[in-house]
Structures are given as structure tokens and as C-alpha cells.
Design a protein around this motif. Structure first.
Motif, PDB file in Angstrom:
ATOM      1  N   PRO A 174      59.839  69.944  -2.762  1.00 48.26           N
ATOM      2  CA  PRO A 174      61.009  70.358  -3.544  1.00 48.26           C
ATOM      3  C   PRO A 174      62.184  70.842  -2.692  1.00 48.26           C
ATOM      4  O   PRO A 174      63.320  70.866  -3.162  1.00 48.26           O
ATOM      5  CB  PRO A 174      60.488  71.487  -4.430  1.00 48.26           C
ATOM      6  N   LEU A 175      61.943  71.217  -1.454  1.00 48.01           N
ATOM      7  CA  LEU A 175      63.027  71.691  -0.603  1.00 48.01           C
ATOM      8  C   LEU A 175      63.928  70.566  -0.097  1.00 48.01           C
ATOM      9  O   LEU A 175      65.112  70.789   0.143  1.00 48.01           O
ATOM     10  CB  LEU A 175      62.472  72.463   0.593  1.00 48.01           C
ATOM     11  N   VAL A 176      63.390  69.378   0.044  1.00 46.87           N
ATOM     12  CA  VAL A 176      64.176  68.272   0.584  1.00 46.87           C
ATOM     13  C   VAL A 176      65.357  67.931  -0.330  1.00 46.87           C
ATOM     14  O   VAL A 176      66.514  67.936   0.123  1.00 46.87           O
ATOM     15  CB  VAL A 176      63.294  67.039   0.872  1.00 46.87           C
ATOM     16  N   PRO A 177      65.155  67.648  -1.634  1.00 46.23           N
ATOM     17  CA  PRO A 177      66.325  67.364  -2.476  1.00 46.23           C
ATOM     18  C   PRO A 177      67.265  68.566  -2.588  1.00 46.23           C
ATOM     19  O   PRO A 177      68.486  68.404  -2.639  1.00 46.23           O
ATOM     20  CB  PRO A 177      65.736  67.028  -3.848  1.00 46.23           C
ATOM     21  N   THR A 178      66.708  69.768  -2.610  1.00 46.11           N
ATOM     22  CA  THR A 178      67.533  70.974  -2.702  1.00 46.11           C
ATOM     23  C   THR A 178      68.429  71.108  -1.472  1.00 46.11           C
ATOM     24  O   THR A 178      69.628  71.378  -1.589  1.00 46.11           O
ATOM     25  CB  THR A 178      66.639  72.219  -2.838  1.00 46.11           C
ATOM     26  N   ALA A 179      67.859  70.918  -0.304  1.00 43.87           N
ATOM     27  CA  ALA A 179      68.631  71.029   0.934  1.00 43.87           C
ATOM     28  C   ALA A 179      69.691  69.932   1.022  1.00 43.87           C
ATOM     29  O   ALA A 179      70.834  70.194   1.408  1.00 43.87           O
ATOM     30  CB  ALA A 179      67.700  70.963   2.145  1.00 43.87           C
ATOM     31  N   GLY A 209      74.827  66.939  -7.812  1.00 32.94           N
ATOM     32  CA  GLY A 209      73.936  66.387  -8.834  1.00 32.94           C
ATOM     33  C   GLY A 209      73.440  65.000  -8.470  1.00 32.94           C
ATOM     34  O   GLY A 209      72.242  64.699  -8.589  1.00 32.94           O
ATOM     35  N   LEU A 210      74.357  64.154  -8.026  1.00 32.14           N
ATOM     36  CA  LEU A 210      73.971  62.798  -7.637  1.00 32.14           C
ATOM     37  C   LEU A 210      73.023  62.814  -6.443  1.00 32.14           C
ATOM     38  O   LEU A 210      72.026  62.087  -6.414  1.00 32.14           O
ATOM     39  CB  LEU A 210      75.219  61.973  -7.313  1.00 32.14           C
ATOM     40  N   THR A 211      73.309  63.646  -5.465  1.00 32.82           N
ATOM     41  CA  THR A 211      72.453  63.730  -4.278  1.00 32.82           C
ATOM     42  C   THR A 211      71.056  64.227  -4.648  1.00 32.82           C
ATOM     43  O   THR A 211      70.055  63.686  -4.165  1.00 32.82           O
ATOM     44  CB  THR A 211      73.085  64.653  -3.223  1.00 32.82           C
ATOM     45  N   ALA A 212      70.979  65.246  -5.493  1.00 31.02           N
ATOM     46  CA  ALA A 212      69.669  65.756  -5.913  1.00 31.02           C
ATOM     47  C   ALA A 212      68.891  64.682  -6.653  1.00 31.02           C
ATOM     48  O   ALA A 212      67.678  64.515  -6.448  1.00 31.02           O
ATOM     49  CB  ALA A 212      69.842  66.993  -6.781  1.00 31.02           C
ATOM     50  N   ALA A 270      71.140  68.382  -1.482  1.00 28.45           N
ATOM     51  CA  ALA A 270      72.192  68.688  -2.458  1.00 28.45           C
ATOM     52  C   ALA A 270      73.105  69.802  -1.946  1.00 28.45           C
ATOM     53  O   ALA A 270      74.326  69.752  -2.125  1.00 28.45           O
ATOM     54  CB  ALA A 270      71.575  69.081  -3.794  1.00 28.45           C
ATOM     55  N   ALA A 271      72.536  70.809  -1.312  1.00 30.44           N
ATOM     56  CA  ALA A 271      73.338  71.911  -0.772  1.00 30.44           C
ATOM     57  C   ALA A 271      74.285  71.410   0.315  1.00 30.44           C
ATOM     58  O   ALA A 271      75.469  71.779   0.343  1.00 30.44           O
ATOM     59  CB  ALA A 271      72.433  73.011  -0.227  1.00 30.44           C
ATOM     60  N   VAL A 272      73.799  70.570   1.191  1.00 30.22           N
ATOM     61  CA  VAL A 272      74.644  70.020   2.259  1.00 30.22           C
ATOM     62  C   VAL A 272      75.739  69.141   1.660  1.00 30.22           C
ATOM     63  O   VAL A 272      76.903  69.221   2.064  1.00 30.22           O
ATOM     64  CB  VAL A 272      73.790  69.234   3.283  1.00 30.22           C
ATOM     65  N   ALA A 273      75.380  68.315   0.683  1.00 27.96           N
ATOM     66  CA  ALA A 273      76.368  67.442   0.047  1.00 27.96           C
ATOM     67  C   ALA A 273      77.451  68.270  -0.639  1.00 27.96           C
ATOM     68  O   ALA A 273      78.639  67.955  -0.548  1.00 27.96           O
ATOM     69  CB  ALA A 273      75.694  66.514  -0.956  1.00 27.96           C
ATOM     70  N   GLY A 274      77.057  69.328  -1.332  1.00 28.33           N
ATOM     71  CA  GLY A 274      78.031  70.188  -1.997  1.00 28.33           C
ATOM     72  C   GLY A 274      78.927  70.912  -1.004  1.00 28.33           C
ATOM     73  O   GLY A 274      80.113  71.105  -1.238  1.00 28.33           O
TER      74      GLY A 274
END
Length: 86
Positions: free
Chosen positions: A59-64, A22-25, A66-70
Motif C-alpha cells: 500500500p505504500l507504493v501507490p501512496t508514495a 488521483g490518476l497516479t494512485a 501519488a504524493a510525489v506526483a502531487g
């Protein structure tokens, strides 16, 4: 047949993975908005990209991120759960 007894668990903490994602996104979204402000003033920064790439990449940059951070964040242990549910 016996019915399973009701089991009560403590209120589960928010997973570290969820907090990190959430924070990363959020931070990536803020950074993306800053980039958009810059591009609005000088569109030549991304003029070389086709429009469809610009629209799908944003929109893919924050999604990607966040996925890596998670993926990298550690799992929050739940010692209150039975061993087979942890």
C-alpha cells in the motif's frame, strides 16, 4: 460593527494536483494488482522479503507515487479570489 458582505465565488476547478494524485494512485494500484497476479503465479519473486515488509510495502507504493506526483504538479491558479487568498 458592520457584518461582512456575502462574497460569492465561481465554482472552483478541481486542482491539478488533485487530478494528478488521483490518476497516479489509480495507475499505481492497477500496476500493483498486475504485480500481485504475477506473484500469485510465482511467489519466489518476493519470497526473499519478510512477510511484514510485503504487507506494508504494497500500500505504500501507490501512496508514495501519488504524493510525489502531487508535489511535482503545478498549483491551479484561482484568479477569482482576492490576492490574499490565492
Amino acid at each position: 460593527m458592520h457584518a461582512d458582505p456575502q462574497i460569492s465565488y465561481s465554482k472552483p476547478p478541481v486542482e491539478t494536483k488533485v487530478k494528478v494524485m488521483g490518476l497516479t494512485a489509480y495507475l499505481a494500484g492497477v500496476a500493483g494488482m498486475a504485480v500481485l497476479q504475477t506473484v500469485a503465479d510465482d511467489p519466489s519473486v518476493i519470497a526473499f522479503l519478510p512477510d511484514w515488509i510485503e504487507a506494508t510495502t504494497l500500500p505504500l507504493v501507490p501512496t508514495a507515487l501519488a504524493a510525489v506526483a502531487g508535489f511535482k504538479a503545478k498549483h491551479t491558479p484561482r484568479p477569482d479570489l482576492p490576492a490574499d487568498q490565492r
